[in-house]
Design a protein around this motif. Structure first.
Motif, PDB file in Angstrom:
ATOM      1  N   ILE A  26       0.849  -1.208   0.000  1.00  0.00           N
ATOM      2  CA  ILE A  26       0.000   0.000   0.000  1.00  0.00           C
ATOM      3  C   ILE A  26       0.874   1.245   0.000  1.00  0.00           C
ATOM      4  CG2 ILE A  26      -1.640   1.338   1.400  1.00  0.00           C
ATOM      5  CD1 ILE A  26      -2.787  -1.459   2.306  1.00  0.00           C
ATOM      6  N   TYR A  31      -0.325   4.960  -1.470  1.00  0.00           N
ATOM      7  CA  TYR A  31      -1.633   5.091  -0.826  1.00  0.00           C
ATOM      8  C   TYR A  31      -1.499   5.084   0.685  1.00  0.00           C
ATOM      9  CZ  TYR A  31      -4.069   4.114  -5.214  1.00  0.00           C
ATOM     10  OH  TYR A  31      -4.551   4.183  -6.496  1.00  0.00           O
ATOM     11  N   GLN A  33      -4.228   3.955   3.988  1.00  0.00           N
ATOM     12  CA  GLN A  33      -5.424   3.132   4.110  1.00  0.00           C
ATOM     13  C   GLN A  33      -6.665   3.963   3.798  1.00  0.00           C
ATOM     14  OE1 GLN A  33      -5.721   0.550   7.546  1.00  0.00           O
ATOM     15  NE2 GLN A  33      -3.527   0.143   7.501  1.00  0.00           N
ATOM     16  N   LEU A  36      -6.823   4.472  -0.048  1.00  0.00           N
ATOM     17  CA  LEU A  36      -7.097   3.183  -0.687  1.00  0.00           C
ATOM     18  C   LEU A  36      -8.548   2.767  -0.458  1.00  0.00           C
ATOM     19  CD1 LEU A  36      -6.124   0.739  -2.288  1.00  0.00           C
ATOM     20  CD2 LEU A  36      -5.306  -0.244  -0.121  1.00  0.00           C
ATOM     21  N   GLU A  39     -10.695   4.501  -2.925  1.00  0.00           N
ATOM     22  CA  GLU A  39     -10.501   3.922  -4.255  1.00  0.00           C
ATOM     23  C   GLU A  39     -11.262   2.600  -4.396  1.00  0.00           C
ATOM     24  OE1 GLU A  39      -8.712   3.942  -8.118  1.00  0.00           O
ATOM     25  OE2 GLU A  39      -8.626   5.496  -6.592  1.00  0.00           O
ATOM     26  N   LEU A  65      -7.673  -4.982  -5.259  1.00  0.00           N
ATOM     27  CA  LEU A  65      -6.451  -4.528  -4.587  1.00  0.00           C
ATOM     28  C   LEU A  65      -5.232  -4.745  -5.472  1.00  0.00           C
ATOM     29  CD1 LEU A  65      -6.673  -5.698  -0.871  1.00  0.00           C
ATOM     30  CD2 LEU A  65      -6.195  -3.398  -1.669  1.00  0.00           C
ATOM     31  N   LEU A  69      -3.008  -1.636  -6.636  1.00  0.00           N
ATOM     32  CA  LEU A  69      -1.645  -1.581  -6.113  1.00  0.00           C
ATOM     33  C   LEU A  69      -0.605  -2.076  -7.107  1.00  0.00           C
ATOM     34  CD1 LEU A  69      -2.303  -2.860  -2.472  1.00  0.00           C
ATOM     35  CD2 LEU A  69      -2.198  -0.487  -3.296  1.00  0.00           C
TER      36      LEU A  69
END
Length: 83
Positions: A26, A31, A33, A36, A39, A65, A69
């Motif tokens: 991450i 990013y 948390q 993210l 997103e 994810l 990522l």
């Protein structure tokens, strides 16, 4: 390529997350948390619970994810999500 799909609409859960490696991915992707979670269209609390093993990612979330990522290597997917 590892396909993370399931016939039940991706509702099977993944509960073997390597928390440290996921947190590292991450950060590497730029990013937090909070960003993210936005997103992914889930709450920050929900994402935190999933990252920390208090609840579980479903397969659709794992796929999303990986895409967000930029986790494309099978070995990295396994190391993070099938630890």
């Amino acid at each position: 390529m590892i396909e993370l799909k399931h016939p039940n609409n991706g509702m099977e859960v993944m509960n073997m997350v390597n928390t440290l490696k996921l947190k590292s991915a991450i950060v590497e992707a730029g990013y937090t948390q909070e960003t993210l979670s936005k997103e992914m269209n889930i709450s920050a609390n929900s994402l935190s619970s999933k990252i920390n093993g208090k609840s579980q990612f479903n397969l659709d979330e794992v796929s999303k994810l990986c895409k967000i990522l930029n986790i494309s290597a099978d070995s990295r997917k396994v190391a993070i999500f099938l630890a």
